[in-house]
Design a protein around this motif. Structure first.
Motif, PDB file in Angstrom:
ATOM      1  N   GLN A  60       0.829  -1.207   0.000  1.00 34.53           N
ATOM      2  CA  GLN A  60       0.000   0.000   0.000  1.00 34.53           C
ATOM      3  C   GLN A  60       0.866   1.261   0.000  1.00 34.53           C
ATOM      4  O   GLN A  60       0.572   2.229  -0.703  1.00 34.53           O
ATOM      5  N   ASN A  83       4.172   1.573  -1.001  1.00 33.03           N
ATOM      6  CA  ASN A  83       5.134   1.721  -2.104  1.00 33.03           C
ATOM      7  C   ASN A  83       4.553   1.395  -3.481  1.00 33.03           C
ATOM      8  O   ASN A  83       5.199   1.673  -4.493  1.00 33.03           O
ATOM      9  N   THR A  84       3.405   0.768  -3.528  1.00 34.10           N
ATOM     10  CA  THR A  84       2.704   0.287  -4.748  1.00 34.10           C
ATOM     11  C   THR A  84       3.501  -0.759  -5.531  1.00 34.10           C
ATOM     12  O   THR A  84       3.159  -1.058  -6.676  1.00 34.10           O
ATOM     13  N   VAL A 130      -8.114   2.565  -1.060  1.00 34.55           N
ATOM     14  CA  VAL A 130      -7.369   3.159  -2.172  1.00 34.55           C
ATOM     15  C   VAL A 130      -8.300   3.430  -3.345  1.00 34.55           C
ATOM     16  O   VAL A 130      -8.261   4.499  -3.966  1.00 34.55           O
ATOM     17  N   LYS A 140       3.608  -3.517 -14.129  1.00 33.23           N
ATOM     18  CA  LYS A 140       4.253  -2.333 -13.543  1.00 33.23           C
ATOM     19  C   LYS A 140       5.121  -1.627 -14.587  1.00 33.23           C
ATOM     20  O   LYS A 140       5.201  -0.397 -14.617  1.00 33.23           O
ATOM     21  N   ARG A 181      -5.052  -3.659  -7.123  1.00 34.85           N
ATOM     22  CA  ARG A 181      -5.515  -2.323  -6.729  1.00 34.85           C
ATOM     23  C   ARG A 181      -4.437  -1.586  -5.929  1.00 34.85           C
ATOM     24  O   ARG A 181      -4.199  -0.393  -6.156  1.00 34.85           O
ATOM     25  N   LEU A 182      -3.768  -2.283  -5.022  1.00 27.63           N
ATOM     26  CA  LEU A 182      -2.712  -1.621  -4.255  1.00 27.63           C
ATOM     27  C   LEU A 182      -1.484  -1.338  -5.124  1.00 27.63           C
ATOM     28  O   LEU A 182      -0.767  -0.364  -4.889  1.00 27.63           O
ATOM     29  N   SER A 183      -1.243  -2.177  -6.136  1.00 23.19           N
ATOM     30  CA  SER A 183      -0.095  -1.977  -7.024  1.00 23.19           C
ATOM     31  C   SER A 183      -0.349  -0.874  -8.052  1.00 23.19           C
ATOM     32  O   SER A 183       0.597  -0.241  -8.533  1.00 23.19           O
ATOM     33  N   PHE A 184      -1.638  -0.663  -8.396  1.00 25.83           N
ATOM     34  CA  PHE A 184      -2.026   0.325  -9.417  1.00 25.83           C
ATOM     35  C   PHE A 184      -3.220   1.110  -8.882  1.00 25.83           C
ATOM     36  O   PHE A 184      -4.366   0.845  -9.255  1.00 25.83           O
ATOM     37  N   PRO A 185      -2.983   2.067  -7.993  1.00 28.00           N
ATOM     38  CA  PRO A 185      -4.096   2.725  -7.297  1.00 28.00           C
ATOM     39  C   PRO A 185      -5.158   3.338  -8.204  1.00 28.00           C
ATOM     40  O   PRO A 185      -6.342   3.320  -7.874  1.00 28.00           O
TER      41      PRO A 185
END
Length: 349
Positions: A11, A13-14, A43, A222, A261-265
Protein backbone atom coordinates in the motif's frame (compact mmCIF):
# COMPACT_ATOMS: atom_id res chain seq x y z
CA UNK A 1 8.11 -9.88 6.65
CA UNK A 2 4.73 -11.22 7.61
CA UNK A 3 1.96 -11.20 5.01
CA UNK A 4 0.32 -8.28 6.85
CA UNK A 5 3.59 -6.37 6.61
CA UNK A 6 3.84 -7.15 2.91
CA UNK A 7 0.33 -5.70 2.42
CA UNK A 8 1.29 -2.57 4.37
CA UNK A 9 4.45 -2.22 2.28
CA UNK A 10 2.51 -2.68 -0.96
CA UNK A 11 0.00 0.00 0.00
CA UNK A 12 2.82 2.40 0.85
CA UNK A 13 5.13 1.72 -2.10
CA UNK A 14 2.70 0.29 -4.75
CA UNK A 15 5.25 -2.40 -5.62
CA UNK A 16 6.94 -5.44 -4.11
CA UNK A 17 9.85 -7.57 -5.26
CA UNK A 18 9.10 -10.75 -7.19
CA UNK A 19 9.78 -12.90 -4.14
CA UNK A 20 7.56 -10.70 -1.99
CA UNK A 21 4.66 -10.95 -4.45
CA UNK A 22 5.11 -14.73 -4.46
CA UNK A 23 5.09 -14.83 -0.66
CA UNK A 24 1.98 -12.68 -0.48
CA UNK A 25 0.08 -14.79 -3.02
CA UNK A 26 1.11 -18.12 -1.52
CA UNK A 27 0.74 -17.36 2.18
CA UNK A 28 -2.23 -15.02 2.59
CA UNK A 29 -4.69 -16.35 5.16
CA UNK A 30 -8.26 -15.18 5.75
CA UNK A 31 -7.25 -12.35 8.09
CA UNK A 32 -4.63 -11.20 5.57
CA UNK A 33 -7.14 -11.26 2.75
CA UNK A 34 -9.60 -9.20 4.77
CA UNK A 35 -6.86 -6.65 5.49
CA UNK A 36 -5.92 -6.56 1.80
CA UNK A 37 -9.51 -5.99 0.66
CA UNK A 38 -10.07 -3.29 3.25
CA UNK A 39 -6.99 -1.42 2.05
CA UNK A 40 -7.91 -2.00 -1.61
CA UNK A 41 -11.35 -0.43 -1.04
CA UNK A 42 -9.74 2.54 0.72
CA UNK A 43 -7.37 3.16 -2.17
CA UNK A 44 -10.08 2.63 -4.78
CA UNK A 45 -12.40 5.10 -3.06
CA UNK A 46 -9.66 7.76 -2.95
CA UNK A 47 -9.96 7.99 -6.74
CA UNK A 48 -13.43 6.67 -7.56
CA UNK A 49 -15.48 7.02 -4.37
CA UNK A 50 -18.40 4.54 -4.60
CA UNK A 51 -18.71 4.91 -8.38
CA UNK A 52 -18.81 1.88 -10.65
CA UNK A 53 -18.29 2.46 -14.37
CA UNK A 54 -20.22 0.45 -16.93
CA UNK A 55 -18.88 -0.57 -20.33
CA UNK A 56 -21.34 -1.76 -22.96
CA UNK A 57 -19.91 -4.93 -24.48
CA UNK A 58 -20.85 -5.69 -28.09
CA UNK A 59 -19.51 -9.09 -29.16
CA UNK A 60 -19.84 -8.59 -32.89
CA UNK A 61 -18.16 -11.72 -34.29
CA UNK A 62 -17.18 -15.13 -32.97
CA UNK A 63 -15.05 -16.04 -35.96
CA UNK A 64 -11.34 -16.16 -35.16
CA UNK A 65 -8.31 -17.10 -37.27
CA UNK A 66 -6.37 -18.21 -34.17
CA UNK A 67 -6.37 -21.52 -32.33
CA UNK A 68 -5.53 -20.56 -28.73
CA UNK A 69 -5.88 -23.76 -26.73
CA UNK A 70 -8.02 -22.28 -23.93
CA UNK A 71 -10.59 -20.49 -26.08
CA UNK A 72 -14.06 -21.64 -27.05
CA UNK A 73 -14.12 -19.69 -30.33
CA UNK A 74 -10.72 -20.88 -31.58
CA UNK A 75 -10.74 -21.63 -35.29
CA UNK A 76 -10.53 -25.42 -34.91
CA UNK A 77 -13.57 -25.65 -32.65
CA UNK A 78 -16.12 -26.91 -35.16
CA UNK A 79 -18.86 -27.20 -32.54
CA UNK A 80 -19.35 -23.42 -32.50
CA UNK A 81 -22.24 -21.85 -34.38
CA UNK A 82 -20.53 -18.86 -35.97
CA UNK A 83 -22.02 -15.41 -36.51
CA UNK A 84 -21.13 -11.90 -37.60
CA UNK A 85 -23.17 -8.81 -36.84
CA UNK A 86 -23.82 -6.37 -39.66
CA UNK A 87 -22.77 -2.73 -39.16
CA UNK A 88 -26.41 -1.67 -38.72
CA UNK A 89 -26.88 -4.33 -36.03
CA UNK A 90 -23.81 -3.10 -34.17
CA UNK A 91 -25.00 0.49 -34.38
CA UNK A 92 -28.45 -0.55 -33.11
CA UNK A 93 -26.75 -2.05 -30.03
CA UNK A 94 -24.95 1.27 -29.50
CA UNK A 95 -28.18 3.25 -29.79
CA UNK A 96 -29.95 1.02 -27.28
CA UNK A 97 -26.96 1.21 -24.93
CA UNK A 98 -26.81 5.00 -25.15
CA UNK A 99 -30.46 5.23 -24.11
CA UNK A 100 -29.66 2.98 -21.13
CA UNK A 101 -26.88 5.29 -19.96
CA UNK A 102 -23.78 3.70 -21.45
CA UNK A 103 -21.03 6.10 -22.48
CA UNK A 104 -18.37 3.54 -23.37
CA UNK A 105 -18.85 0.85 -26.00
CA UNK A 106 -16.50 -2.11 -26.33
CA UNK A 107 -16.42 -3.69 -29.79
CA UNK A 108 -15.08 -7.16 -29.09
CA UNK A 109 -14.59 -10.10 -31.39
CA UNK A 110 -12.31 -12.84 -32.52
CA UNK A 111 -9.53 -12.00 -34.95
CA UNK A 112 -11.95 -12.03 -37.89
CA UNK A 113 -10.35 -10.58 -41.01
CA UNK A 114 -13.69 -10.64 -42.83
CA UNK A 115 -14.16 -7.19 -41.32
CA UNK A 116 -11.62 -5.05 -43.14
CA UNK A 117 -9.54 -2.43 -41.37
CA UNK A 118 -11.67 0.22 -43.07
CA UNK A 119 -14.93 -1.54 -42.08
CA UNK A 120 -13.98 -1.18 -38.44
CA UNK A 121 -12.74 2.36 -39.05
CA UNK A 122 -16.12 3.32 -40.53
CA UNK A 123 -17.89 1.88 -37.50
CA UNK A 124 -15.72 3.90 -35.14
CA UNK A 125 -16.35 7.08 -37.14
CA UNK A 126 -20.11 6.53 -37.16
CA UNK A 127 -20.33 5.86 -33.43
CA UNK A 128 -18.27 8.98 -32.65
CA UNK A 129 -20.34 11.02 -35.11
CA UNK A 130 -23.59 9.98 -33.42
CA UNK A 131 -22.26 10.14 -29.86
CA UNK A 132 -19.26 12.43 -29.51
CA UNK A 133 -19.53 12.17 -25.71
CA UNK A 134 -18.79 8.44 -25.77
CA UNK A 135 -15.61 6.40 -25.72
CA UNK A 136 -15.04 3.61 -28.23
CA UNK A 137 -12.98 0.67 -27.05
CA UNK A 138 -11.71 -2.01 -29.42
CA UNK A 139 -10.84 -5.57 -28.47
CA UNK A 140 -10.06 -7.39 -31.70
CA UNK A 141 -6.63 -8.83 -31.07
CA UNK A 142 -3.18 -8.42 -32.54
CA UNK A 143 -2.68 -6.04 -35.47
CA UNK A 144 0.21 -4.07 -36.86
CA UNK A 145 1.15 -0.55 -35.73
CA UNK A 146 -0.29 1.13 -38.83
CA UNK A 147 -3.69 -0.51 -38.29
CA UNK A 148 -3.84 0.56 -34.66
CA UNK A 149 -2.83 4.06 -35.74
CA UNK A 150 -5.57 4.18 -38.38
CA UNK A 151 -8.28 3.18 -35.91
CA UNK A 152 -6.97 5.70 -33.39
CA UNK A 153 -7.16 8.38 -36.07
CA UNK A 154 -10.76 7.32 -36.77
CA UNK A 155 -11.58 8.07 -33.14
CA UNK A 156 -10.99 4.89 -31.13
CA UNK A 157 -10.10 5.81 -27.55
CA UNK A 158 -9.13 2.56 -25.88
CA UNK A 159 -7.87 -0.89 -26.74
CA UNK A 160 -8.12 -4.07 -24.70
CA UNK A 161 -5.52 -6.77 -25.34
CA UNK A 162 -4.90 -9.20 -22.52
CA UNK A 163 -1.30 -10.30 -22.57
CA UNK A 164 -2.56 -13.58 -20.96
CA UNK A 165 0.85 -14.35 -19.47
CA UNK A 166 4.12 -12.41 -19.23
CA UNK A 167 6.21 -15.58 -19.23
CA UNK A 168 7.26 -16.77 -22.70
CA UNK A 169 7.50 -20.45 -21.75
CA UNK A 170 3.97 -20.31 -20.31
CA UNK A 171 2.62 -18.44 -23.36
CA UNK A 172 3.91 -21.20 -25.61
CA UNK A 173 1.99 -23.84 -23.63
CA UNK A 174 -1.26 -21.91 -24.14
CA UNK A 175 -0.88 -21.05 -27.84
CA UNK A 176 0.07 -22.80 -31.10
CA UNK A 177 3.42 -22.21 -32.75
CA UNK A 178 2.11 -19.64 -35.23
CA UNK A 179 1.43 -17.13 -32.44
CA UNK A 180 4.31 -15.09 -31.04
CA UNK A 181 4.77 -14.01 -27.44
CA UNK A 182 7.02 -11.16 -28.57
CA UNK A 183 4.45 -9.88 -31.07
CA UNK A 184 1.71 -9.79 -28.47
CA UNK A 185 3.85 -7.82 -26.04
CA UNK A 186 4.97 -5.47 -28.83
CA UNK A 187 1.33 -4.79 -29.71
CA UNK A 188 0.73 -3.46 -26.20
CA UNK A 189 3.68 -1.09 -26.43
CA UNK A 190 2.54 0.03 -29.91
CA UNK A 191 -0.89 0.87 -28.52
CA UNK A 192 0.58 2.90 -25.69
CA UNK A 193 2.95 4.73 -28.02
CA UNK A 194 0.06 5.70 -30.33
CA UNK A 195 -1.91 7.16 -27.44
CA UNK A 196 -4.66 4.67 -26.65
CA UNK A 197 -5.88 4.09 -23.14
CA UNK A 198 -4.59 0.53 -22.97
CA UNK A 199 -5.96 -2.50 -21.21
CA UNK A 200 -3.88 -5.63 -20.56
CA UNK A 201 -4.48 -8.57 -18.25
CA UNK A 202 -4.23 -12.28 -17.62
CA UNK A 203 -6.17 -15.41 -16.70
CA UNK A 204 -5.99 -16.60 -13.10
CA UNK A 205 -5.43 -20.33 -12.73
CA UNK A 206 -4.71 -20.99 -16.40
CA UNK A 207 -3.12 -24.36 -17.25
CA UNK A 208 0.52 -24.68 -16.18
CA UNK A 209 0.43 -21.34 -14.33
CA UNK A 210 2.70 -20.99 -11.29
CA UNK A 211 2.84 -18.34 -8.59
CA UNK A 212 6.10 -17.16 -10.11
CA UNK A 213 4.30 -16.58 -13.41
CA UNK A 214 1.66 -14.50 -11.60
CA UNK A 215 4.41 -12.39 -10.02
CA UNK A 216 5.92 -11.96 -13.50
CA UNK A 217 2.53 -10.74 -14.72
CA UNK A 218 2.29 -8.07 -12.04
CA UNK A 219 5.86 -6.89 -12.62
CA UNK A 220 5.28 -6.78 -16.39
CA UNK A 221 2.19 -4.64 -15.78
CA UNK A 222 4.25 -2.33 -13.54
CA UNK A 223 6.58 -1.82 -16.51
CA UNK A 224 3.79 -1.37 -19.07
CA UNK A 225 1.62 0.85 -16.83
CA UNK A 226 -1.69 0.16 -18.57
CA UNK A 227 -4.79 2.21 -17.86
CA UNK A 228 -6.96 -0.91 -17.45
CA UNK A 229 -6.21 -4.40 -16.17
CA UNK A 230 -8.64 -7.21 -16.89
CA UNK A 231 -8.23 -10.45 -14.98
CA UNK A 232 -10.63 -13.32 -14.53
CA UNK A 233 -10.54 -16.97 -13.57
CA UNK A 234 -9.65 -19.53 -16.22
CA UNK A 235 -12.84 -21.48 -16.98
CA UNK A 236 -12.37 -24.68 -19.03
CA UNK A 237 -14.29 -24.86 -22.31
CA UNK A 238 -15.71 -28.29 -23.10
CA UNK A 239 -14.54 -28.38 -26.75
CA UNK A 240 -11.01 -27.12 -26.11
CA UNK A 241 -7.77 -29.05 -25.48
CA UNK A 242 -7.95 -27.82 -21.87
CA UNK A 243 -11.48 -29.13 -21.28
CA UNK A 244 -10.39 -31.31 -18.35
CA UNK A 245 -8.02 -28.85 -16.72
CA UNK A 246 -8.96 -27.37 -13.33
CA UNK A 247 -10.38 -23.86 -13.41
CA UNK A 248 -9.21 -20.76 -11.61
CA UNK A 249 -10.77 -20.04 -8.24
CA UNK A 250 -12.81 -17.19 -6.85
CA UNK A 251 -10.43 -16.89 -3.89
CA UNK A 252 -7.27 -16.46 -5.93
CA UNK A 253 -8.91 -14.07 -8.41
CA UNK A 254 -10.14 -11.83 -5.59
CA UNK A 255 -6.72 -11.94 -3.92
CA UNK A 256 -5.09 -10.78 -7.15
CA UNK A 257 -7.69 -8.03 -7.65
CA UNK A 258 -6.78 -6.67 -4.23
CA UNK A 259 -3.06 -6.90 -4.98
CA UNK A 260 -3.55 -5.15 -8.33
CA UNK A 261 -5.51 -2.32 -6.73
CA UNK A 262 -2.71 -1.62 -4.26
CA UNK A 263 -0.10 -1.98 -7.02
CA UNK A 264 -2.03 0.32 -9.42
CA UNK A 265 -4.10 2.73 -7.30
CA UNK A 266 -5.72 4.56 -10.24
CA UNK A 267 -6.18 1.65 -12.62
CA UNK A 268 -9.56 0.78 -14.15
CA UNK A 269 -10.18 -2.73 -12.85
CA UNK A 270 -13.19 -4.77 -13.98
CA UNK A 271 -15.13 -7.28 -11.95
CA UNK A 272 -15.52 -9.62 -14.91
CA UNK A 273 -18.35 -11.74 -16.23
CA UNK A 274 -16.11 -14.78 -15.71
CA UNK A 275 -15.97 -13.95 -12.00
CA UNK A 276 -19.77 -13.78 -11.95
CA UNK A 277 -19.90 -17.09 -13.80
CA UNK A 278 -17.99 -19.07 -11.16
CA UNK A 279 -19.87 -17.56 -8.19
CA UNK A 280 -23.36 -16.01 -7.94
CA UNK A 281 -21.93 -12.91 -6.20
CA UNK A 282 -18.61 -12.96 -8.00
CA UNK A 283 -18.89 -9.47 -9.46
CA UNK A 284 -20.02 -7.98 -6.15
CA UNK A 285 -17.09 -9.63 -4.39
CA UNK A 286 -14.80 -8.30 -7.12
CA UNK A 287 -15.96 -4.74 -6.43
CA UNK A 288 -15.40 -5.28 -2.72
CA UNK A 289 -11.87 -6.51 -3.50
CA UNK A 290 -10.98 -3.26 -5.27
CA UNK A 291 -12.54 -3.40 -8.76
CA UNK A 292 -14.47 -0.44 -10.16
CA UNK A 293 -15.80 -1.48 -13.61
CA UNK A 294 -18.49 -3.89 -14.82
CA UNK A 295 -19.15 -4.80 -18.45
CA UNK A 296 -22.77 -5.74 -19.22
CA UNK A 297 -23.54 -7.37 -22.56
CA UNK A 298 -25.30 -5.25 -25.21
CA UNK A 299 -25.07 -7.87 -27.95
CA UNK A 300 -28.36 -9.07 -29.47
CA UNK A 301 -29.78 -11.82 -27.25
CA UNK A 302 -29.91 -14.18 -30.23
CA UNK A 303 -26.12 -14.35 -30.52
CA UNK A 304 -24.98 -14.17 -26.90
CA UNK A 305 -24.84 -17.91 -26.33
CA UNK A 306 -22.67 -18.28 -29.43
CA UNK A 307 -19.88 -16.11 -28.00
CA UNK A 308 -18.70 -18.77 -25.59
CA UNK A 309 -15.06 -18.19 -24.76
CA UNK A 310 -15.72 -20.52 -21.81
CA UNK A 311 -18.64 -22.65 -20.58
CA UNK A 312 -21.76 -21.57 -18.64
CA UNK A 313 -21.32 -17.85 -19.27
CA UNK A 314 -23.94 -15.78 -17.43
CA UNK A 315 -26.35 -13.14 -18.77
CA UNK A 316 -26.71 -14.76 -22.20
CA UNK A 317 -30.51 -14.56 -22.09
CA UNK A 318 -31.06 -11.14 -20.52
CA UNK A 319 -32.21 -8.17 -22.55
CA UNK A 320 -29.79 -5.24 -22.32
CA UNK A 321 -32.14 -3.24 -20.11
CA UNK A 322 -32.54 -6.22 -17.75
CA UNK A 323 -28.78 -6.66 -17.60
CA UNK A 324 -28.26 -2.97 -16.82
CA UNK A 325 -30.92 -2.92 -14.10
CA UNK A 326 -29.70 -6.17 -12.59
CA UNK A 327 -26.18 -4.79 -12.22
CA UNK A 328 -27.52 -1.51 -10.82
CA UNK A 329 -29.35 -3.46 -8.13
CA UNK A 330 -26.36 -5.67 -7.41
CA UNK A 331 -24.02 -2.71 -6.95
CA UNK A 332 -26.51 -0.91 -4.70
CA UNK A 333 -26.79 -4.02 -2.53
CA UNK A 334 -23.13 -3.62 -1.52
CA UNK A 335 -23.17 0.17 -1.16
CA UNK A 336 -21.87 1.17 -4.60
CA UNK A 337 -23.64 2.74 -7.57
CA UNK A 338 -23.36 2.75 -11.35
CA UNK A 339 -22.61 6.14 -12.90
CA UNK A 340 -23.34 7.50 -16.39
CA UNK A 341 -19.82 8.44 -17.45
CA UNK A 342 -17.13 7.60 -20.00
CA UNK A 343 -15.13 6.54 -16.95
CA UNK A 344 -11.72 7.62 -18.19
CA UNK A 345 -8.49 6.87 -16.41
CA UNK A 346 -7.80 9.77 -14.00
CA UNK A 347 -5.88 12.56 -15.71
CA UNK A 348 -6.85 11.58 -19.27
CA UNK A 349 -8.33 14.48 -21.23
Amino acid sequence: MTVAELIETLQKNTVLTKDEYIALIENAQEADRNLLFEKARTVREQYYQKDVYIRGLIEFTNYCKNNCYYCGIRCQNHAVERYRLLPDEILACVEEGYELGFRTFVLQGGEDLQYSVKDIGRLICEIKKRHSDCAVTLSVGEREHNVYQYWFDCGADRYLLRHETATKEHYEKLHPDDLSFEHRINCLYDLKEIGYQVGAGFMVGSPYQTTEYLANDILFLKKLQPHMIGIGPFIPQKDSPFANMPGGTLEQTLLLLGILRLSFPKVLLPATTALGTIHPQGREQGILAGANVVMPNLSPVGVREKYQLYDNKICTGDESAQCRQCLENRMQSIGYHIVVSRGDYPGIK
